[in-house]
Design a protein around this motif. Sequence first.
Motif, PDB file in Angstrom:
ATOM      1  N   ASN A 219      11.003  50.784  -2.017  1.00 47.87           N
ATOM      2  CA  ASN A 219      10.753  51.246  -0.653  1.00 47.87           C
ATOM      3  C   ASN A 219      10.186  50.120   0.209  1.00 47.87           C
ATOM      4  O   ASN A 219      10.541  49.989   1.370  1.00 47.87           O
ATOM      5  N   ARG A 220       9.304  49.322  -0.374  1.00 43.25           N
ATOM      6  CA  ARG A 220       8.710  48.218   0.366  1.00 43.25           C
ATOM      7  C   ARG A 220       9.772  47.200   0.763  1.00 43.25           C
ATOM      8  O   ARG A 220       9.759  46.680   1.882  1.00 43.25           O
ATOM      9  N   ALA A 221      10.728  46.935  -0.125  1.00 45.62           N
ATOM     10  CA  ALA A 221      11.808  45.997   0.190  1.00 45.62           C
ATOM     11  C   ALA A 221      12.681  46.538   1.314  1.00 45.62           C
ATOM     12  O   ALA A 221      13.084  45.793   2.214  1.00 45.62           O
ATOM     13  N   ALA A 222      12.956  47.830   1.290  1.00 50.44           N
ATOM     14  CA  ALA A 222      13.764  48.435   2.355  1.00 50.44           C
ATOM     15  C   ALA A 222      13.041  48.355   3.690  1.00 50.44           C
ATOM     16  O   ALA A 222      13.647  48.073   4.722  1.00 50.44           O
ATOM     17  N   LEU A 223      11.741  48.583   3.680  1.00 51.03           N
ATOM     18  CA  LEU A 223      10.969  48.508   4.918  1.00 51.03           C
ATOM     19  C   LEU A 223      10.894  47.075   5.433  1.00 51.03           C
ATOM     20  O   LEU A 223      10.939  46.843   6.641  1.00 51.03           O
ATOM     21  N   MET A 224      10.777  46.112   4.534  1.00 50.04           N
ATOM     22  CA  MET A 224      10.738  44.707   4.950  1.00 50.04           C
ATOM     23  C   MET A 224      12.069  44.306   5.580  1.00 50.04           C
ATOM     24  O   MET A 224      12.095  43.597   6.575  1.00 50.04           O
ATOM     25  N   ASP A 225      13.180  44.782   5.009  1.00 46.98           N
ATOM     26  CA  ASP A 225      14.490  44.487   5.586  1.00 46.98           C
ATOM     27  C   ASP A 225      14.604  45.069   6.994  1.00 46.98           C
ATOM     28  O   ASP A 225      15.142  44.440   7.901  1.00 46.98           O
ATOM     29  N   ALA A 226      14.099  46.278   7.173  1.00 42.02           N
ATOM     30  CA  ALA A 226      14.141  46.913   8.494  1.00 42.02           C
ATOM     31  C   ALA A 226      13.272  46.140   9.485  1.00 42.02           C
ATOM     32  O   ALA A 226      13.651  45.956  10.641  1.00 42.02           O
ATOM     33  N   ASP A 227      12.104  45.673   9.025  1.00 42.29           N
ATOM     34  CA  ASP A 227      11.218  44.916   9.912  1.00 42.29           C
ATOM     35  C   ASP A 227      11.848  43.579  10.307  1.00 42.29           C
ATOM     36  O   ASP A 227      11.723  43.142  11.450  1.00 42.29           O
TER      37      ASP A 227
END
Length: 92
Positions: free
Chosen positions: A31-39
């Motif tokens: 989830n953290r990786a997905a959020l970092m990609d979105a950011d």
Amino acid sequence: MQRKHLIAFTLATVFMLLGFNMINNYFNQKNRAALMDADVAVVKNKDEANDSISGQSLGEQPKAIIDNVTADIEQAQNLEQQRLEQMQESAE
């Protein structure tokens, strides 16, 4: 309880907690990786927007700035909604 039963129960509990922590950590990292990609995508869009503003005449820049801020707010709201949905899914 006999001592060997207590030791076996304790070891089984420790291994179950260890497995739970490993699984939970995997999903948190995912989830953290997905959020970092979105950011990162938001930052790239903001850089592109700033480049497009500087290329306009001075009379058109305030409207372009307001449009970009409005788009940023919409993106932030969408991102917040996605995060909220992910949190609700992970809570279930």
